[in-house]
Design an enzyme around this catalytic site. Structure first.
Site, PDB file in Angstrom:
ATOM      1  N   LYS A 177      61.891  17.961  23.677  1.00  0.00           N
ATOM      2  CA  LYS A 177      60.931  19.062  23.499  1.00  0.00           C
ATOM      3  C   LYS A 177      61.626  20.353  23.917  1.00  0.00           C
ATOM      4  O   LYS A 177      61.834  20.613  25.099  1.00  0.00           O
ATOM      5  CB  LYS A 177      59.668  18.875  24.347  1.00  0.00           C
ATOM      6  CG  LYS A 177      58.565  19.814  23.856  1.00  0.00           C
ATOM      7  CD  LYS A 177      57.532  20.193  24.874  1.00  0.00           C
ATOM      8  CE  LYS A 177      57.939  21.242  25.833  1.00  0.00           C
ATOM      9  NZ  LYS A 177      58.258  22.574  25.233  1.00  0.00           N
ATOM     10  N   GLU A 252      67.268  19.646  36.565  1.00  0.00           N
ATOM     11  CA  GLU A 252      68.196  20.751  36.799  1.00  0.00           C
ATOM     12  C   GLU A 252      67.338  22.013  36.817  1.00  0.00           C
ATOM     13  O   GLU A 252      66.772  22.402  35.795  1.00  0.00           O
ATOM     14  CB  GLU A 252      69.259  20.778  35.708  1.00  0.00           C
ATOM     15  CG  GLU A 252      70.458  21.594  36.109  1.00  0.00           C
ATOM     16  CD  GLU A 252      70.467  22.938  35.431  1.00  0.00           C
ATOM     17  OE1 GLU A 252      70.096  23.921  36.111  1.00  0.00           O
ATOM     18  OE2 GLU A 252      70.818  23.009  34.257  1.00  0.00           O
ATOM     19  N   CYS A 286      70.996  29.770  34.920  1.00  0.00           N
ATOM     20  CA  CYS A 286      70.656  29.197  36.225  1.00  0.00           C
ATOM     21  C   CYS A 286      71.841  29.320  37.186  1.00  0.00           C
ATOM     22  O   CYS A 286      71.671  29.353  38.400  1.00  0.00           O
ATOM     23  CB  CYS A 286      70.227  27.747  36.064  1.00  0.00           C
ATOM     24  SG  CYS A 286      71.382  26.772  35.098  1.00  0.00           S
ATOM     25  N   GLU A 382      64.653  33.565  42.264  1.00  0.00           N
ATOM     26  CA  GLU A 382      65.443  33.585  41.034  1.00  0.00           C
ATOM     27  C   GLU A 382      64.834  34.601  40.063  1.00  0.00           C
ATOM     28  O   GLU A 382      63.717  34.415  39.576  1.00  0.00           O
ATOM     29  CB  GLU A 382      65.448  32.199  40.374  1.00  0.00           C
ATOM     30  CG  GLU A 382      66.321  32.180  39.134  1.00  0.00           C
ATOM     31  CD  GLU A 382      66.334  30.837  38.416  1.00  0.00           C
ATOM     32  OE1 GLU A 382      65.259  30.301  38.117  1.00  0.00           O
ATOM     33  OE2 GLU A 382      67.436  30.330  38.150  1.00  0.00           O
TER      34      GLU A 382
HETATM   35  O1  TXE Z   1      60.091  27.692  32.711  1.00  0.00           O
HETATM   36  P1  TXE Z   1      59.393  26.268  32.651  1.00  0.00           P
HETATM   37  P2  TXE Z   1      59.777  29.047  31.962  1.00  0.00           P
HETATM   38  C1  TXE Z   1      63.342  29.614  35.527  1.00  0.00           C
HETATM   39  C2  TXE Z   1      63.585  31.119  35.397  1.00  0.00           C
HETATM   40  C3  TXE Z   1      62.432  31.547  34.545  1.00  0.00           C
HETATM   41  C4  TXE Z   1      61.326  30.656  35.071  1.00  0.00           C
HETATM   42  C5  TXE Z   1      60.154  30.452  34.131  1.00  0.00           C
HETATM   43  O2  TXE Z   1      63.502  31.701  36.663  1.00  0.00           O
HETATM   44  O3  TXE Z   1      62.113  32.911  34.694  1.00  0.00           O
HETATM   45  O4  TXE Z   1      61.967  29.418  35.282  1.00  0.00           O
HETATM   46  O5  TXE Z   1      60.620  30.067  32.843  1.00  0.00           O
HETATM   47  C6  TXE Z   1      58.412  22.924  29.651  1.00  0.00           C
HETATM   48  N1  TXE Z   1      55.330  19.355  31.702  1.00  0.00           N
HETATM   49  N2  TXE Z   1      64.112  28.866  34.551  1.00  0.00           N
HETATM   50  O6  TXE Z   1      58.337  29.385  32.081  1.00  0.00           O
HETATM   51  O7  TXE Z   1      57.916  26.379  32.731  1.00  0.00           O
HETATM   52  C7  TXE Z   1      58.434  24.183  28.833  1.00  0.00           C
HETATM   53  O8  TXE Z   1      57.665  24.027  27.657  1.00  0.00           O
HETATM   54  C8  TXE Z   1      56.424  19.207  30.938  1.00  0.00           C
HETATM   55  C9  TXE Z   1      65.370  28.348  35.018  1.00  0.00           C
HETATM   56  O9  TXE Z   1      60.336  28.993  30.599  1.00  0.00           O
HETATM   57  O10 TXE Z   1      60.053  25.450  33.688  1.00  0.00           O
HETATM   58  C10 TXE Z   1      59.918  24.359  28.604  1.00  0.00           C
HETATM   59  O11 TXE Z   1      60.347  23.491  27.552  1.00  0.00           O
HETATM   60  N3  TXE Z   1      57.133  20.245  30.467  1.00  0.00           N
HETATM   61  C11 TXE Z   1      65.940  27.384  34.067  1.00  0.00           C
HETATM   62  C12 TXE Z   1      60.523  23.884  29.918  1.00  0.00           C
HETATM   63  O12 TXE Z   1      59.530  23.067  30.521  1.00  0.00           O
HETATM   64  C13 TXE Z   1      56.728  21.487  30.780  1.00  0.00           C
HETATM   65  C14 TXE Z   1      65.746  27.590  32.640  1.00  0.00           C
HETATM   66  C15 TXE Z   1      60.897  24.986  30.885  1.00  0.00           C
HETATM   67  O13 TXE Z   1      59.758  25.739  31.184  1.00  0.00           O
HETATM   68  C16 TXE Z   1      55.584  21.700  31.576  1.00  0.00           C
HETATM   69  C17 TXE Z   1      64.433  28.099  32.328  1.00  0.00           C
HETATM   70  C18 TXE Z   1      54.873  20.570  32.043  1.00  0.00           C
HETATM   71  N4  TXE Z   1      53.783  20.663  32.821  1.00  0.00           N
HETATM   72  C19 TXE Z   1      63.697  28.745  33.277  1.00  0.00           C
HETATM   73  N5  TXE Z   1      55.417  23.047  31.730  1.00  0.00           N
HETATM   74  C20 TXE Z   1      67.283  26.821  34.380  1.00  0.00           C
HETATM   75  N6  TXE Z   1      67.344  25.928  35.367  1.00  0.00           N
HETATM   76  O14 TXE Z   1      68.268  27.106  33.719  1.00  0.00           O
HETATM   77  C21 TXE Z   1      56.418  23.642  31.052  1.00  0.00           C
HETATM   78  N7  TXE Z   1      57.205  22.711  30.466  1.00  0.00           N
END
Ligand code: TXE
Length: 481
Positions: A177, A252, A286, A382
């Site tokens: 996904k 991660e 990240c 972050e």
């Molecule tokens: O992250 P989410 P978001 C950090 C970065 C960013 C913040 C928010 O600081 O500003 O997170 O980003 C899926 N069950 N990183 O809102 O919510 C979602 O659809 C299952 C760091 O984008 O963590 C997407 O595919 N899945 C990071 C994925 O999770 C769920 C990279 C990431 O979304 C879900 C991205 C749920 N309940 C953001 N809720 C890195 N480590 O590189 C959301 N998702």
């Protein structure tokens, strides 16, 4: 709206709409226009994807085929990705504003993810344990089952392939996904997997939001492994959901990387990598070097050069070959980063250069901040944008303590020409990866992952093998005497 593209789900070897026909808009953050629509999964679509991957695992040829045959199929997909590299890169640049040259680089790394793990599983060597009792034991690494992979928007193709490649190489079936912000390139990847002749259900792509689509996948008891990259907050929810059916997780999560520049560093090299570490991909990494610590003896000279290099980055259209830096990936994310930048001064800090563009673009220029207290949100949290918070330090002990004073622990960088110090400091840093005199270099055989709020588990090489298989011990009697 007539030339708008559509990205469906890839389920069971076909590109399909959602069962209820729901779709969502997909944005180009540079033009601030909707350039596509994607199918929006509900819980029933997630169940359909899991059912397909379950069947492909329980009854299909993929987990049962020879290692070489499976490797060849994955290399076929990698070949197709190379043929379509410009199209894949174009989708990532369009969908998240990444400069095209960087998107092409990401495609190269994505191809390598597939090639590496295909060969790694084909050529892997097991272990035999001779026993004094007249037996020997050996280990076997069978596939774990159905893998749910959830990926973020900052490296849409690369992060997805980092999960898919080891999962399918080890004989699992996989549902990916992608982030709802960036469904485009991963959907094209799913189409290429059909073209490469993958059996239906081996690689399904489910487009949709975290809830309900992602949440339905992680909660489904037919899923055997959950691998996730995203925020620490969502990571905790994913882990709790997977725990309801005891599926192992690999998480991660975020980071707040410390970048340590000592007095004896090669400054040209340190400046080059400090810029890459926080401004590449507009800081949406990240692994970003978002906390920079510079030793007193070189502080002034380093900062002059670092600032000049940040200001020299060419900002513009992701498709202009001169562009090195562009917009943030979405309005939502721009608003988040803007909030941090605009409150620097009220937190007591100074913006040395950069700041928010006021012409309506979702753009935060390369920003360097000094004088912030160590309790400021910009220093502790972050930001995931092009914002570097700089501190001066005096001694090695001081900087190690500062670097380790964070809930995160994904990575750190050390710039020094002193070999003993390089080893000593690397060993003392609480981080999953330490880069010495470099950044972003990755050998896929090594462990990758984070400490604390940066994650759970490691992937890469044999670490991926441990996660994506069910290791088994076979004990044989050799000598009956
Ligand atoms: O992250 P989410 P978001 C950090 C970065 C960013 C913040 C928010 O600081 O500003 O997170 O980003 C899926 N069950 N990183 O809102 O919510 C979602 O659809 C299952 C760091 O984008 O963590 C997407 O595919 N899945 C990071 C994925 O999770 C769920 C990279 C990431 O979304 C879900 C991205 C749920 N309940 C953001 N809720 C890195 N480590 O590189 C959301 N998702």
């Amino acid at each position: 709206m007539s030339d708008i593209q559509f990205f469906g789900h890839i389920i069971d070897g076909e590109e399909v709409e959602s069962l209820d026909g729901a779709r969502f808009d997909v944005w180009n953050p540079w033009t601030q226009e909707v350039f596509a629509q994607a199918a929006e999964a509900g819980a029933a679509d997630a169940a359909r994807a899991v059912e397909s991957s379950r069947r492909a695992f329980d009854e299909g040829p993929w987990p049962r085929m020879g290692r070489a045959e499976r490797a060849a199929a994955i290399h076929r997909l990698a070949d197709l990705m190379e043929e379509r590299a410009d199209d894949l890169a174009c989708l990532d640049s369009t969908n998240m504003g990444k400069p095209f040259a960087q998107a092409k680089h990401d495609v190269g790394r994505s191809v390598w993810n597939f090639r590496f793990f295909a060969d790694h599983q084909r050529d892997h060597v097991g272990e035999v344990y001779p026993m004094d009792s007249g037996h020997h034991s050996y280990s076997e690494f069978g596939p774990a089952g159905v893998v749910a992979a959830i990926s973020p928007w900052n490296f849409p193709l690369m992060m997805a392939t980092w999960k898919i490649a080891p999962a399918i190489a080890w004989g699992n079936t996989c549902i990916i996904k992608p982030s709802e912000d960036t469904p485009a390139s991963v959907t094209l990847l799913g189409r290429l997997a059909i073209e490469a002749g993958f059996p239906p259900g081996v690689l399904n792509v489910l487009n949709g939001h975290g809830a309900p689509a992602g949440a339905a996948l992680t909660a489904d008891e037919r899923v055997d492994r959950v691998t996730f990259t995203g925020s620490s907050t969502t990571g905790k929810a994913v882990m709790a959901s997977a725990a309801t059916h005891l599926a192992p997780v690999s998480l991660e999560l975020g980071g707040k990387g410390a970048n340590l520049v000592f007095d004896d560093a090669d400054l040209d090299n340190a400046v080059h990598w400090a810029v890459e570490a926080i401004f590449r991909n507009s800081g949406q990494i990240c692994l970003a070097g978002s906390r920079l610590f510079v030793q007193s003896g070189v502080y002034d000279e380093f900062m002059d050069r670092f600032r000049a290099a940040a200001e020299a980055l060419v900002i513009g259209d992701p498709f202009d070959p001169a562009t090195r830096f562009s917009v943030l990936a979405s309005r939502r994310h721009f608003e988040k980063v803007r909030g941090y930048v605009e409150s620097v001064e009220e937190q007591g800090g100074k913006v040395l250069t950069g700041g928010v563009d006021e012409d309506g673009a979702w753009l935060v220029r390369p920003t360097i901040v000094t004088d912030l207290p160590l309790t400021a949100p910009q220093y502790c949290e972050e930001i995931f944008g092009p914002v570097c918070v700089v501190n001066r330090f005096e001694t090695e002990d001081d900087v190690v303590a500062l670097a380790n004073d964070t809930r995160y622990g994904l990575n750190a960088m050390v710039f020094t020409e002193n070999l003993s110090r390089a080893h000593r400091v690397s060993s003392r840093l609480r981080a999953g990866t330490v880069w010495v005199n470099c950044f972003f270099i990755r050998d896929l055989r090594t462990p990758f992952g984070g400490v604390g709020d940066s994650g759970v588990g490691r992937e890469g090489g044999n670490f991926s093998r441990e996660f994506f298989t069910e290791p088994k011990a076979v004990v044989m009697q050799i000598d009956r005497g």
